[in-house]
Design a protein around this motif. Structure first.
Motif, short mmCIF file in Angstrom:
data_model
loop_
_atom_site.label_atom_id
_atom_site.label_comp_id
_atom_site.label_asym_id
_atom_site.label_seq_id
_atom_site.Cartn_x
_atom_site.Cartn_y
_atom_site.Cartn_z
N UNK A 1 0.83 -1.20 0.00
CA UNK A 1 0.00 0.00 0.00
C UNK A 1 0.86 1.26 0.00
N UNK A 2 1.93 1.25 0.81
CA UNK A 2 2.82 2.41 0.84
C UNK A 2 3.50 2.61 -0.51
N UNK A 3 3.77 1.53 -1.21
CA UNK A 3 4.45 1.64 -2.50
C UNK A 3 3.59 2.36 -3.53
N UNK A 4 2.26 2.19 -3.47
CA UNK A 4 1.39 2.87 -4.43
C UNK A 4 1.44 4.39 -4.25
N UNK A 5 1.76 4.83 -3.01
CA UNK A 5 1.83 6.27 -2.75
C UNK A 5 3.24 6.82 -2.94
N UNK A 6 4.23 6.08 -2.46
CA UNK A 6 5.60 6.60 -2.46
C UNK A 6 6.41 6.17 -3.67
N UNK A 7 5.98 5.09 -4.32
CA UNK A 7 6.67 4.61 -5.53
C UNK A 7 5.64 4.40 -6.64
#
Length: 365
Positions: free
Chosen positions: A159-165
């Motif tokens: 989930x964090x990757x969709x925002x930060x990467x």
């Protein structure tokens, strides 16, 4: 006589070219996956101390995937479904041990629960795969619920990757938009030829091609929806929200325009004869030119006022009494079917619908 070896080489060359194109298009997603799965492994292995964090890796990979639609909601739904399957498997292992009936019970409960939670048919299978891995593997040294912790790590990292990467979803949306506009432009150009030459058989073929545009509009919509969803949580895409909102307006109205283009194609395929119709051809040629400029405005929004100006100049001519005077109703019906098409194109260029309607001549007087 054709050379079979040359034909095989051509097929291999086409397959290789397609493979390179697919890999290039998926490169941002692949890089995102590599970084995300590495982070998940490091967190589970060195922060939590889990020696074999297989679940953290598989949950991260499955949640993100290589699909075009990488919106946060889809990623979260996939991670939750897999975590539920893992938790069920852990609970059954803890309460009843390992065995055939325990495995069957785990599969049954996971599939039923995941199917109840999501309408996506593939999601229960992904959840069941994770539950099966947990059910069949030995319990790790840290205890049964260490794999649940790994699943949570994997889901949070995904989930964090969709925002930060982010995978630059605007590029995917642009690619799908240009594919749609290329097909739309080809159809309108063919209609100009039909009207200039008076070829009804070509009109029937164009109608069959026009019916194929629906899949392209749906792919464009999916890519845009994904980009908008990611922009809501990504600090790197937040500044592009208005641009994406404008493109959503364009996509919705171009969907309508594609439907009306099919109506125009159907009208032309039912004309009484093969007579050339230069006045109608000129009107449709103007629509083709404006639509081509509208496609360019995806990268150059400053062109949209020119698009609107061009379409208004076409709209004011769309009166059967002046464009096709003295012609039978079949001719007038073509003009009448062009009116909603131009209306949709004006709306796609950003003109309010009420203003676009005022650009059309009043045919009720």
């Amino acid at each position: 006589m054709s050379d079979p070896s040359a034909s095989r080489r051509e097929r291999w060359r086409a397959a290789a070219s397609g493979g390179v194109e697919r890999s290039g298009a998926s490169l941002p997603a692949i890089l995102q996956l590599v970084v995300a799965v590495t982070v998940a492994y490091v967190l589970a292995r060195y922060l939590l101390g889990h020696e074999y964090p297989i679940v953290a890796v598989t949950v991260t990979l499955s949640s993100l995937g290589l699909v075009l639609d990488a919106r946060p909601r889809r990623v979260l739904e996939t991670a939750i479904a897999m975590t539920i399957g893992i938790v069920l498997s852990e609970v059954i292992l803890l309460g009843f041990g390992q065995g055939v009936w325990q495995f069957a019970l785990t599969m049954l409960l996971t599939l039923l629960l995941a199917r109840a939670l999501s309408p996506v048919p593939g999601l229960p299978i992904v959840a069941a795969v994770q539950a099966a891995l947990v059910s069949l593997m030995p319990i790790p040294p840290g205890g049964p619920f260490t794999r649940t912790a790994d699943a949570v790590i994997g889901g949070l990292v995904a989930l964090a990757s969709t925002a930060l990467l982010p995978r630059d979803p605007r590029r995917a949306a642009r690619r799908e938009a240009l594919r749609f506009f290329a097909a739309f432009d080809a159809i309108v150009t063919s209609l100009v030829t039909v009207l200039r030459l008076g070829d009804r058989s070509t009109a029937e073929f164009v109608l069959s091609k026009a019916r194929e545009t629906q899949a392209l509009t749906e792919q464009w919509k999916a890519s845009l929806d994904s980009a908008v969803a990611i922009s809501r949580i990504s600090p790197f895409l937040r500044r592009h929200r208005q641009e994406l909102a404008d493109l959503q307006v364009m996509q919705l109205n171009m969907d309508h325009a594609a439907r009306n283009l099919r109506v125009v194609s159907r009208r032309l395929s039912t004309l009484a004869d093969d007579t050339p119709r230069p006045q109608l051809a000129d009107a449709v040629a103007g629509i083709q030119s404006a639509t081509s400029m509208l496609a360019q405005s995806i990268d150059r929004p400053d062109l949209r006022p020119l698009v609107r100006q061009s379409l208004v100049l076409i709209a004011i001519t769309l009166d059967p009494r002046t464009l096709t005077p003295g012609q039978p109703f079949s001719e007038a019906s073509v003009v009448l079917s062009l009116r909603p098409l131009v209306l949709d194109l004006l709306a796609a260029s950003g003109m309010p619908l009420d203003e676009a309607r005022r650009a059309l001549p009043d045919i009720t007087k």
